[in-house]
Design a protein around this motif. Structure first.
Motif, short mmCIF file in Angstrom:
data_model
loop_
_atom_site.label_atom_id
_atom_site.label_comp_id
_atom_site.label_asym_id
_atom_site.label_seq_id
_atom_site.Cartn_x
_atom_site.Cartn_y
_atom_site.Cartn_z
N SER A 83 0.85 -1.20 0.00
CA SER A 83 0.00 0.00 0.00
C SER A 83 0.88 1.25 0.00
CB SER A 83 -0.91 0.04 1.23
OG SER A 83 -0.16 0.40 2.38
N ARG A 85 0.39 3.95 1.68
CA ARG A 85 0.59 4.39 3.06
C ARG A 85 1.72 3.60 3.72
NH1 ARG A 85 -2.35 7.29 6.66
NH2 ARG A 85 -4.12 7.31 5.23
N THR A 89 5.26 5.34 4.82
CA THR A 89 5.57 5.32 6.25
C THR A 89 6.90 4.60 6.51
OG1 THR A 89 3.21 5.33 6.74
CG2 THR A 89 4.68 4.68 8.53
N ASP A 180 3.36 10.17 10.64
CA ASP A 180 1.99 9.75 10.33
C ASP A 180 1.15 10.91 9.81
OD1 ASP A 180 2.56 7.18 11.06
OD2 ASP A 180 1.64 7.31 13.05
N VAL A 183 2.33 11.75 6.26
CA VAL A 183 1.87 10.74 5.30
C VAL A 183 0.37 10.90 5.05
CG1 VAL A 183 1.52 8.25 4.92
CG2 VAL A 183 3.73 9.09 5.76
N ASP A 184 -0.41 11.15 6.11
CA ASP A 184 -1.85 11.41 5.94
C ASP A 184 -2.11 12.53 4.94
OD1 ASP A 184 -3.01 9.53 7.58
OD2 ASP A 184 -3.11 10.85 9.34
N ILE A 187 -1.11 11.36 1.38
CA ILE A 187 -2.03 10.34 0.85
C ILE A 187 -3.33 11.01 0.42
CG2 ILE A 187 -3.48 8.37 1.47
CD1 ILE A 187 -0.83 7.26 1.45
#
Lengths: 191, 191
Positions: A83, A85, A89, A180, A183-184, A187
């Motif tokens: 994935s 994500r 990460t 995190d 990355v959020d 994404i």
């Protein structure tokens, strides 16, 4: 000659020489920067003849490029978790760890403080490295996870730029919570 | 005493002294880094008495912080264009221009190579500066442009991290096309 054995033969003399030269090169860059990088120092550090290095790599610039790409691949491998994500990460935490080591810090400082003719080599290296890392975005496009118009280089720089900023400007390892949230944002930005 | 005139009086002696000291401080940081920063050198450069500096700023650290914040505000002001896209684009292009000047480059290198006790001061400065820049995100939240859960610091670092990366690792000024793609990614990411 031993140096001309196929590189694919694991554990052969050729592979050992290659590894010794690449590691000696990365160490030379870290310790002395790009301007002072000389094949004779690498040869001495690796315990091989200068001519062996010239025969295999041809030029100082080709050796620097190969050493940097090899060092990145060893220290911050490009993940394939299934994935986007997961990949971003893993890549980010691996890079954050690496930038927190004396080795990673010294290498990045050498990249930043390079001047003159070494700058072209640094750009070649980073271009290649970003393109390799961009594969995680191409895979996400193929899985239908992100828009096909997504620019892989922008995604990778949006991820690794802030990690370098935290490491070098804040003098602080980016923590997992920061990774995190970053990355959020990325994404969501690629949907 | 002249030094105690209200700061709000434009063009007064107090304001002129303050400006001279802040500019001399930024120059001292650029030229010599943080470790060597000394109030006596700033006083000589600005043509004021050391005691005037101590009376107004109290400590070396307070002067460094004030000088850095003032220098940022002068060179890369925080925009208020009415939209998040406009604000981020203006901020990014202003920063890209600044990092492309000898002044901006030297100041950023001083931040990156700071060590020891100066690191706390650098963190204080960057924390304050990011928080000031984060106001563009707070305004976007109030306008209903972005999700209220958006983390302003992550947005600002996602913007300025890659610009520093381009400037210092690639030795290249980020062009407007790169800035536009980065802003697109971030804007989409905050929805």
């Amino acid at each position: 000659m031993a140096d001309q054995e196929p590189r694919s033969r694991p554990g052969g003399r050729s592979a050992r020489v290659r590894r010794a030269v690449l590691e000696a090169s990365a160490k030379t860059i870290r310790d002395h920067g790009f301007e002072a990088f000389a094949i004779k120092d690498v040869a001495a550090e690796a315990g091989v003849h200068e001519t062996s290095i010239y025969r295999r790599w041809g030029t100082r610039e080709a050796l620097i490029l190969d050493a940097l790409l090899d060092d990145s691949a060893q220290n911050v491998p490009i993940p394939d978790t299934g994935s986007l994500r997961g990949d971003l990460t893993t890549l980010a935490n691996g890079l954050a760890d690496f930038l927190d080591t004396p080795h990673g810090r010294a290498l990045s400082l050498a990249l930043m403080t390079g001047t003159g003719r070494s700058v072209d080599g640094i750009r070649d290296y980073l271009g290649r490295r970003l393109s390799i890392a961009g594969e995680v975005v191409h895979r996400a496009v193929r899985r239908g996870e992100v828009s096909p118009t997504t620019d892989p280089i922008v995604v990778i720089e949006a991820l690794i730029g802030p990690l370098h900023f935290r490491a070098f400007m804040f003098h602080q390892k980016p923590d997992e919570a920061f990774v995190d949230r970053l990355v959020d944002l990325i994404i969501t930005g690629t949907r």
